[in-house]
Write an enzyme that holds these catalytic residues in place. Structure first.
Site, PDB file in Angstrom:
ATOM      1  N   CYS A  33       3.705 -15.550  22.188  1.00  0.00           N
ATOM      2  CA  CYS A  33       2.827 -15.400  23.352  1.00  0.00           C
ATOM      3  C   CYS A  33       2.061 -14.082  23.379  1.00  0.00           C
ATOM      4  O   CYS A  33       1.188 -13.897  24.229  1.00  0.00           O
ATOM      5  CB  CYS A  33       3.641 -15.554  24.638  1.00  0.00           C
ATOM      6  SG  CYS A  33       4.736 -14.148  24.985  1.00  0.00           S
ATOM      7  N   CYS A  76      11.683 -11.744  23.789  1.00  0.00           N
ATOM      8  CA  CYS A  76      10.484 -11.675  24.617  1.00  0.00           C
ATOM      9  C   CYS A  76      10.842 -12.186  26.011  1.00  0.00           C
ATOM     10  O   CYS A  76      11.239 -13.345  26.169  1.00  0.00           O
ATOM     11  CB  CYS A  76       9.365 -12.530  24.014  1.00  0.00           C
ATOM     12  SG  CYS A  76       7.879 -12.608  25.060  1.00  0.00           S
ATOM     13  N   CYS A 100       8.126 -15.277  27.325  1.00  0.00           N
ATOM     14  CA  CYS A 100       8.188 -16.692  26.920  1.00  0.00           C
ATOM     15  C   CYS A 100       9.588 -17.141  26.509  1.00  0.00           C
ATOM     16  O   CYS A 100       9.827 -18.329  26.303  1.00  0.00           O
ATOM     17  CB  CYS A 100       7.210 -16.963  25.778  1.00  0.00           C
ATOM     18  SG  CYS A 100       7.696 -16.244  24.189  1.00  0.00           S
ATOM     19  N   ASP A 105      -7.994  -0.912  -0.549  1.00  0.00           N
ATOM     20  CA  ASP A 105      -7.907  -0.088   0.652  1.00  0.00           C
ATOM     21  C   ASP A 105      -6.615   0.727   0.627  1.00  0.00           C
ATOM     22  O   ASP A 105      -5.512   0.166   0.616  1.00  0.00           O
ATOM     23  CB  ASP A 105      -7.936  -1.012   1.871  1.00  0.00           C
ATOM     24  CG  ASP A 105      -7.909  -0.262   3.189  1.00  0.00           C
ATOM     25  OD1 ASP A 105      -7.836   0.983   3.174  1.00  0.00           O
ATOM     26  OD2 ASP A 105      -7.956  -0.923   4.237  1.00  0.00           O
TER      27      ASP A 105
END
Length: 411
Positions: free
Chosen positions: A200, A214, A217, A335
């Site tokens: 979420c 979490c 959720c 990179d």
């Protein structure tokens, strides 16, 4: 395994011939070119070579090659095992690996993270092993939440048995896409890519580490049936097993715990698997030591922030110096901004050498962390200037391979 079609058998034969020619002419180990030739002859050759076998697919950002080797060693208790031992972890490499041993009923394949859904679909693998996901090759790799989402979707449509690290939220969320999972509490040192809920987007509460949850959720850490605690692994029956691995560090103890759980899925109990895991001392040059005159040099490979963190954790203590080598070729990713995500303060107070194509980038990064260093042009200069009988070398992928090649492809 089931009988190959005439076209698939021809593809496998021609692919192996191309691989042997590549090795004979010194162009490489042949794993990639062999598979490419086979694909030209029969586009469905990977599916054909997989039919009738019990396959394990191993995927992660870090530790794929080592864990593949550990699982392979364990499964040899059951007989021959086909595997991509040279680390060619895309479909061409898988084809060469499976072609190399057509009679092996079991196979263990290291799989590049973004290729896992496709390879799972083609091979119908019986087992999928998931260990970790973290930022890597940021100029060309998919964003890791998207990778986890693709893994989760692929597993929803597969009957494969998943063996996954429940301490890694992204990995656990992906593994929850499967209805058949074995959860391993293997730990997670690098947490900087998993503070947000993959379901979420809410904040993950990690205050009761290793538990995570979490509160928005309800996504939470699955309950593990295998638990790593220091050097001990507890199996689903409550029995404790001392690892005593020759490979160093917490990361390799985590790899071993996952290998034990995977071997058990195949029917190899820990008491049979562990002695085979302990036989592994190095993997494709990683962790190997080589004598250069009076100096014993240990080679460590690290290609992203999580990998460098684990490598720093197993360095010999001062006064043993360390040489850091960084390139930015295509296999590494162009990179190098990830260098700024690594904490180099742990290197303060020791002699540090910096080399590689992007040594000035690394030198600047060390300077901002107040780490003293010396820039050199070649690894042998570090050996000559150690002032001790040991030297640790940490290098990213192509820098590591260059050193291995110069020093005789140590294994």
């Amino acid at each position: 395994m089931s009988k190959l079609s005439l076209r698939a058998r021809l593809a496998a034969t021609l692919g192996l011939s191309a691989a042997r020619l590549s090795r004979a002419t010194g162009r490489g180990d042949g794993s990639v070119i062999g598979g490419r030739v086979a694909l030209k002859v029969e586009p469905d050759v990977l599916a054909e070579l997989s039919r009738g076998r019990q396959l394990a697919l191993v995927s992660a950002t870090n530790g794929k090659t080592t864990t593949t080797r550990l699982i392979t060693n364990a499964l040899r208790a059951l007989g021959p095992v086909a595997t991509n031992e040279f680390g060619a972890n895309m479909p061409s490499g898988h084809i060469t690996a499976l072609s190399s041993d057509l009679e092996a009923r079991n196979a263990v394949l290291e799989v590049d993270e973004k290729y896992l859904p496709m390879v799972l679909s083609d091979t119908k693998a019986a087992v999928v092993v998931l260990m970790n996901l973290s930022r890597d090759q940021m100029d060309r790799a998919s964003e890791i939440n998207l990778l986890a989402q693709k893994w989760r979707f692929a597993l929803r449509g597969s009957p494969a048995h998943v063996v996954a690290n429940c301490d890694e939220p992204l990995v656990a969320w992906a593994g929850l896409g499967s209805s058949n999972a074995t959860w391993v509490a293997a730990g997670q040192r690098w947490k900087e890519d998993s503070w947000c809920c993959p379901e979420c987007g809410g904040h993950l509460d990690r205050s009761a580490d290793p538990h995570w949850e979490c509160h928005e959720c309800g996504l939470r850490r699955p309950e593990p049936s295998w638990v790593l605690d220091g050097d001990t692994v507890t199996d689903p029956h409550g029995r404790k097993h001392e690892l005593r691995m020759k490979l160093p560090g917490d990361a390799n103890r985590a790899n071993a715990a996952i290998a034990l759980a995977t071997a058990a899925v195949f029917g190899v109990p820990p008491d049979n698997a562990l002695p085979r895991l302990r036989e592994v001392t190095s993997v494709a040059g990683r962790y190997s030591s080589i004598q250069r005159g009076p100096v014993e040099v240990r080679l460590l490979m690290a290609k992203n922030p999580a990998g460098w963190l684990e490598s720093f954790a197993i360095l010999d203590p001062p006064p043993v110096p360390v040489a850091l080598s960084v390139n930015a070729q295509v296999p590494d990713g162009r990179d190098t901004s990830w260098l700024w995500d690594v904490d180099y303060t742990v290197l303060r107070g020791r002699k540090v050498f910096v080399l590689g194509e992007r040594r000035t980038d690394l030198a600047l990064r060390l300077d901002t962390d107040d780490v003293e260093f010396e820039v050199i042009d070649h690894i042998d200069q570090a050996v000559a200037k150690t002032g001790t009988k040991r030297l640790d070398v940490v290098a990213n992928y192509t820098a590591f391979q260059q050193i291995r090649t110069e020093w005789g492809r140590v294994t």
